[in-house]
Scaffold this active site. Structure first.
Site, PDB file in Angstrom:
ATOM      1  N   ALA A 109      49.573 -10.913  -5.903  1.00 16.35           N
ATOM      2  CA  ALA A 109      50.925 -11.437  -6.099  1.00 16.35           C
ATOM      3  C   ALA A 109      50.927 -12.959  -6.236  1.00 16.35           C
ATOM      4  O   ALA A 109      51.875 -13.631  -5.849  1.00 16.35           O
ATOM      5  CB  ALA A 109      51.877 -10.983  -4.993  1.00 16.35           C
ATOM      6  N   LYS A 110      49.859 -13.490  -6.780  1.00 14.05           N
ATOM      7  CA  LYS A 110      49.810 -14.912  -7.144  1.00 14.05           C
ATOM      8  C   LYS A 110      50.202 -15.075  -8.619  1.00 14.05           C
ATOM      9  O   LYS A 110      50.438 -16.181  -9.086  1.00 14.05           O
ATOM     10  CB  LYS A 110      48.409 -15.476  -6.888  1.00 14.05           C
TER      11      LYS A 110
END
Lengths: 306, 306, 306, 306
Positions: free
Chosen positions: D274-275
């Protein structure tokens, strides 16, 4: 499945070490362990023929005996080699050697008659002996043949080389065919040209295809083991297109994929061309084949004999 | 000196294998053999301190026990780690694990709370436990310190982690300092920030330098062993600038030099900066450190104990 | 000399941009600027012949017109190509195309009859047309020749292909010889084999050497421009061994040197073998040739015409 | 979609050239064209903030003015830099320069007080001026602050540096924050330590996080442009984890992925953490950023102003 951390103990065997890589299971450890099991299983499986391709300095770089021994043990069924690896095998058969770099500049090496392959040196005096000897061999083969295919030509060379350490000679004795589609582009090729100027002798570029296709059609299953990329890798894959592709493949290379050259291409790409079967077992090991292939072979032998 | 071809036999030990690489002496074989002898000699030499730098996924990638054991045996004197390798050590100490990829797409992994490092997976539930536990540790350290340097902070963490397999805990017990100049850029750093919002606690970025310089001045000789590049490699080299540079260095990396980044730079370059001494013994091994470092360590241990 | 920082302005020309790279002078900027000047100077020098080698997917990857135009302008004097680049040139001449990847899995591509080269797709229906057309060409050439060398064979193909965009046809019209020592290892080779099963037609692997050596001896100076490595790079260098080596060389590649394969070898190494003269002007550009070669050509053209 | 072959004509502009790459659409051409459009679109989109990370020798390697100009034009909103790139910017601001290699051996360079970065040289006399000047700046900042975060510290430096060519000064003037999580590991860090021995001055490693998180939460969309890997790449990605990841990303690097280090990791991997958001627009350009980034910027500027 969990990563088990590698444990190093005193006096480990190669098999102990490989078991640790196997239980780690990720990154290079996972790939090398996968390749080792695939090689061992392929050798043990009587229905599988093993194609070995040799690109890059495998023979000058220390793998001459590994390749020769695999052939002698019956663990390799077909070889595709660069011309250079054939040349360097013969250089040693004729008394020459490969030498460890002492760091000179390339212009100094030229003056001293030393050709460099990374940190490997060769000597022009060894190549002079090579030239003399290879012409004698050409003449003997030419007595039997006016036109000859590359594979048959290498086979005949192998029969005439009296050196148990030669992988060419060992392959000839064991009826393991060696293909070299780019043969002309090496010192053998250069000497061939010189020889052919005064002699009626033709090397047929296409002549191997009938034998090769018969060989491939005769294989129930094929595992291709590809050291380096180049023409030998492509030939190892492409020769299996006739039967829908290889069943399994191992490549060991430092080349990368993004430029699109076949040498660095992932083996999966071969599936799209039907050079590898759907569902085939494919593994790429990233690294220096002159170290990682012996490591894989050492462990595979233990699995086979173990 | 001549290249002796590698010979593979049944049931080889790691030491047998390394002897073959040594006698080959070229390409990767030469480099790995050089690195092995240098590591063994450095460990045996009482006057030499060994600095170990850890960049890239060394701990998630299976080297946790190798690092921990080297520390425990007294064979490593100082560590420079990326923040990530510290985080991943603690994730396991708190009950989490690393997992072998099953091949999902990255968007699916996000949905499933799994972070990917190449073919290594992590689980968000393991990170949730990590967060809970690390905050307890922060609080305990904060009871003793308002301001703390990074090295001392990691040392205090090590004392509070009850896990014999942790390299951080093992280093603390053995008084082996761990530096992490980029600590803030990892999950420990993120949690530190959350912790500091409600607590008076300062991590001093410069605070380690006095200790580090005393340590370096106290070393008669230094061998730096650098796994991967990045900040840890630079710190390992740069910290020795005070005494004219390292005496010996080993780096294992897949990075290349042409772009000029330090990670891929040849160690020779460090000489120009006086981060390596003139005449220092430097070797770069090109390959995957998670395989080649254990191989080198296994053989070096045999040389030491042999 | 000082590094002048690159300045980017609106509506720059390629020549403006290259001037900025030249004044920067370091890393890739320095290498590309060096290669550009060397290429332009070599083209302008009437005493210099330019050898161009094509390995990797240069033709499928978008360089077909660049190569064709250089030949048409008289800026390339001799080509050494992989078999694949010849095949892909003809695929387009016969109405086929290359396609931009839409991301399918390789097993799906196999089902759909699409071969993949990185993110380039080919269609089996285009290859079916290729097969049909190439056999007609084989038959026409076979009417004139029973035995033919590879270079002459490609020349005859070029004369029979009615496509101004084909680099093979353009080379034939301009009497620029194309060598392909590994010709047999591509779709042309496969079809040749099929053709030869029913027809008396021999491709001589050694037959080109006399012509090649005459050509090389006729060159006052040679600049070799090598896109990718492999057999074509080696042939480009080795063919000049007769006259003491190339006078200048440019290679553009993503391959690296440490494994010792020729593809990634520094051009300096060629000096040790007398494949490059002492004092020759050699530059290696690290990167994707399908982008960097057009950039270099665009700027070199401006320098020539400017 | 079909590959259209690149056409090179006289006096091409960068935009002409990029249009050719775009229509080719495969390999490096496709990636560079993709990156250019993404950069131009991101700059034009008022809702998108651009994060630029700088690892590797971007400033010594000739990109100082490119970075400075992008900041000055308001096209970059946040920078994450290695300490080294900050140091090298200041070296020039204080009158020093970077020099083009003349090929000396590293031991000779050490004797001559010249530090080497690939083929870039630095002079110790320039660093001596740097040391003198940076201490004056430290003292001025210390007059205002006892404890300071890294970003604020760099901002204060920027305000005190009177050099319109400095990207640090230009960023300060334009309120573009610069983060440097590994600041301590560079010459600024070393001098900071020396300064702090005699002065009460603390650099807070965690102090930036509140500002950074506010900044990130204030962004509607983020495009991260990452030159090189290392800590700056990780920080660029990780700082966006708070809002579910970046919306778009460009990385330019020569590092490769197989060893698992973040520097060579495909941007897709960031999605799992989730970067990077699901569906985010991500492109990796393989090559030397000191050449390819200016090329991309030149073309993007034309698209913006065009």
């Amino acid at each position: 499945m969990k990563v088990k951390h590698i444990e190093i103990t005193n006096n480990m065997t190669i098999s102990d070490f490989m078991e640790q890589l196997d239980e780690s299971g990720v990154l290079g450890a996972g790939r090398i362990s996968h390749a080792t099991k695939l090689l061992a299983d392929s050798i043990k499986d009587e229905d599988t023929k093993i194609f070995l391709s040799l690109a890059g300095p495998m023979i000058p770089g220390g793998l001459r005996k590994v390749v020769r021994d695999l052939v002698d043990m019956g663990y390799v069924d077909l070889i595709i080699s660069s011309g250079a690896n054939l040349t360097h095998d013969l250089v040693e058969s004729f008394g020459g050697r490969h030498y460890i770099s002492t760091g000179e500049d390339d212009e100094v090496l030229q003056d001293n008659g030393m050709g460099r392959i990374a940190d490997i040196y060769t000597k022009s005096e060894d190549f002079e002996v090579f030239e003399e000897e290879i012409h004698k061999i050409f003449a003997k083969i030419n007595e039997k043949y006016d036109t000859i295919s590359i594979q048959k030509f290498i086979y005949e060379i192998g029969l005439l080389v009296d050196d148990d350490n030669s992988f060419i000679a060992t392959a000839a004795k064991n009826n393991v065919p060696i293909f070299a589609p780019g043969l002309i582009d090496c010192m053998i090729g250069l000497q061939l040209w010189i020889y052919c100027q005064d002699n009626d002798f033709t090397i047929s570029a296409v002549g191997d295809m009938a034998y090769l296709s018969d060989f491939v059609y005769g294989c129930k299953k094929v595992t291709a083991c590809m050291l380096g990329g180049g023409l030998p890798k492509h030939y190892a894959l492409a020769s299996n297109i006739l039967t829908g592709g290889i069943d399994a493949g191992i490549q060991i290379t430092l080349d990368r994929s993004e430029g699109g050259s076949l040498s660095g291409a992932p083996l999966e790409e071969a599936k799209s061309w039907a050079k590898a079967k759907k569902g085939s077992n494919l593994v790429t090991v990233v690294g220096d084949a002159t170290v990682l292939f012996p490591l894989i072979v050492a462990s595979a032998l233990d699995k086979i004999n173990g």
